[in-house]
Design an enzyme around this catalytic site. Structure first.
Site, PDB file in Angstrom:
ATOM      1  N   ASN A 127     -31.083   8.971  18.631  1.00 25.95           N
ATOM      2  CA  ASN A 127     -30.040   9.550  19.277  1.00 25.95           C
ATOM      3  C   ASN A 127     -30.855  11.616  18.585  1.00 25.95           C
ATOM      4  OD1 ASN A 127     -28.912  10.918  16.057  1.00 25.95           O
ATOM      5  ND2 ASN A 127     -29.890   8.417  15.845  1.00 25.95           N
ATOM      6  N   ARG A 128     -30.116  12.837  18.201  1.00 28.29           N
ATOM      7  CA  ARG A 128     -29.929  13.273  17.858  1.00 28.29           C
ATOM      8  C   ARG A 128     -29.068  13.375  16.979  1.00 28.29           C
ATOM      9  NH1 ARG A 128     -33.169  14.274  22.720  1.00 28.29           N
ATOM     10  NH2 ARG A 128     -32.162  16.301  24.116  1.00 28.29           N
ATOM     11  N   PHE A 165     -25.469  14.712  12.089  1.00 29.79           N
ATOM     12  CA  PHE A 165     -24.707  14.582  11.474  1.00 29.79           C
ATOM     13  C   PHE A 165     -23.217  15.385  11.880  1.00 29.79           C
ATOM     14  CE2 PHE A 165     -27.668  14.450   7.162  1.00 29.79           C
ATOM     15  CZ  PHE A 165     -28.150  13.306   8.201  1.00 29.79           C
ATOM     16  N   SER A 195     -32.812  10.946   8.014  1.00 33.18           N
ATOM     17  CA  SER A 195     -32.059  11.011   9.453  1.00 33.18           C
ATOM     18  C   SER A 195     -33.666  12.174   9.897  1.00 33.18           C
ATOM     19  CB  SER A 195     -30.352  11.513   9.526  1.00 33.18           C
ATOM     20  OG  SER A 195     -30.482  12.258  10.783  1.00 33.18           O
ATOM     21  N   ASN A 232     -33.109  13.947  12.117  1.00 35.17           N
ATOM     22  CA  ASN A 232     -31.706  15.161  13.426  1.00 35.17           C
ATOM     23  C   ASN A 232     -31.216  16.381  12.232  1.00 35.17           C
ATOM     24  OD1 ASN A 232     -32.354  13.471  14.965  1.00 35.17           O
ATOM     25  ND2 ASN A 232     -31.034  11.978  13.977  1.00 35.17           N
ATOM     26  N   THR A 233     -31.792  16.327  10.920  1.00 33.92           N
ATOM     27  CA  THR A 233     -31.036  18.020   9.980  1.00 33.92           C
ATOM     28  C   THR A 233     -32.706  18.822   9.948  1.00 33.92           C
ATOM     29  OG1 THR A 233     -29.040  16.967   9.143  1.00 33.92           O
ATOM     30  CG2 THR A 233     -29.682  18.425   8.052  1.00 33.92           C
ATOM     31  N   LYS A 272     -31.268   5.698   1.523  1.00 37.66           N
ATOM     32  CA  LYS A 272     -31.471   6.073   2.222  1.00 37.66           C
ATOM     33  C   LYS A 272     -32.787   5.905   2.977  1.00 37.66           C
ATOM     34  CE  LYS A 272     -30.309   4.434   6.830  1.00 37.66           C
ATOM     35  NZ  LYS A 272     -28.941   3.898   7.588  1.00 37.66           N
ATOM     36  N   ASN A 303     -33.995   4.395   8.079  1.00 42.33           N
ATOM     37  CA  ASN A 303     -33.228   4.827   9.150  1.00 42.33           C
ATOM     38  C   ASN A 303     -33.893   5.080  10.292  1.00 42.33           C
ATOM     39  OD1 ASN A 303     -31.887   6.835  10.102  1.00 42.33           O
ATOM     40  ND2 ASN A 303     -31.255   8.112   7.753  1.00 42.33           N
TER      41      ASN A 303
END
Length: 351
Positions: A116-117, A120, A181, A183-184, A219, A248
């Protein structure tokens, strides 16, 4: 039956579309009190042998749903009714944001994995807070996972997390600072202790000031070097955090850009858990996530020192009653080993 539906229907549909449809269906279920209570009675963990108390919170079973599914706190009660011992909602940011461009969610069926990307995508902290204020029709432990708003520059990250914490910490059974994450942009840089210390200190001032003192966890990513895992563990003890969630998604997969979850993460997630247990012992709670597929995986994490375990990708491949099935199998295993409670098994291989 689920395996047939998945292989013949669901896997042929866009992954994000299926996710949105599932969340919508569960959000509807959450508004149907009688059906919700019937499902909770049938599938939620009720065996006293599975009960766990962690950071002052009582959990009916060790397996919970990891953050990433219920991004906006829309369906936690329905998820709990299907057998999860807790539900971690989010990741939620202070400000609403659409996330990254589509497509951004991909199944890797032969590997039992997902990339996944998402970035948020969520409605923001205020909207989530409104949903969390609703009266819960069935018992459910709800953790809230918060992250950095994408447009907020790094020097203002702590203030951004604090804004989310002020809105959500009073409504959460526990709060998670997500700095892991992939993806940010720049988010994982915040795992460096020099940046993480002031951020966690600021958020902890908020959680400590709530009426019941909301437990605070952090996390971390599986891609941290071992010495950085140790540094975060030491920082968590220094600041008096209540726990660490490990891990994660990973960016070390060589496929589509984004974070990989599921079966390929199993080994590294377990390595990080064991390293954390060796570093912190039982002084803080450890929540293990990554590659959890069945009762054997949950049991192995508990023996390695996990107080709680989480899954998400395993649910995608295991079907709606995945968590209920695992909790039933765990209860039988606890009784078979002559234990009064699953907490007696925590860290037995690390002792």
């Amino acid at each position: 039956m689920y395996r047939l539906v998945f292989t013949q229907v669901l896997r042929r549909l866009d992954a994000e579309a299926v996710h949105r449809l599932t969340v919508s269906a569960l959000a509807l279920l959450a508004r149907l009190p009688l059906l919700k209570r019937l499902l909770h009675r049938a599938f939620a963990p009720h065996d006293p042998a599975l009960r766990i108390t962690a950071f002052g919170v009582h959990f009916p079973g060790p397996l919970g749903l990891a953050a990433g599914f219920d991004k906006d706190a829309a369906c936690a009660e329905a998820v709990a009714a299907l057998g999860f011992g807790h539900v971690e909602v989010g990741t939620i940011t202070a400000h609403a944001q659409p996330g990254n461009p589509r497509p951004r969610l991909f199944r890797l069926v032969p590997r039992h994995a997902v990339i996944n990307r998402m970035g948020f995508n969520n409605d923001g902290a205020a909207a989530a807070a409104r949903r969390l204020r609703r009266t819960r029709g069935v018992p459910v432990v709800v953790g809230v996972n918060i992250g950095k708003t994408k447009v907020v520059p790094e020097p203002e990250a702590a203030a951004d997390y604090v804004a989310s914490a002020r809105e959500l910490a009073p409504l959460a059974d526990y709060l998670v600072v997500n700095v892991s994450s992939p993806n940010t942009p720049g988010l994982r840089d915040l795992q460096a202790v020099s940046l993480l210390r002031p951020l966690l200190t600021a958020v902890k001032e908020v959680t400590d000031g709530t009426p019941r003192r909301t437990p605070l966890l952090v996390k971390i990513a599986p891609d941290l070097a071992d010495e950085d895992v140790d540094a975060v563990a030491d920082l968590a003890l220094e600041l008096g955090l209540d726990g660490i969630i490990a891990t994660n998604t990973t960016i070390r997969h060589g496929g589509e850009s984004g974070g990989l979850s599921g079966r390929p993460l199993k080994g590294r997630s377990l390595e990080v858990l064991r390293r954390l247990r060796a570093r912190v012992g039982d002084r803080i709670a450890l929540v293990s996530v990554g590659g959890v597929e069945d009762a054997d995986d949950v049991w192995e994490r508990v023996l390695a020192g996990a107080t709680l375990v989480q899954g998400y990708t395993g649910w995608i491949y295991g079907g709606p009653l995945w968590a209920a099935r695992i909790h039933r199998q765990l209860a039988r295993r606890v009784h078979r080993h002559g234990l009064k409670n699953i907490t007696e098994a925590i860290g037995r291989t690390a002792a």
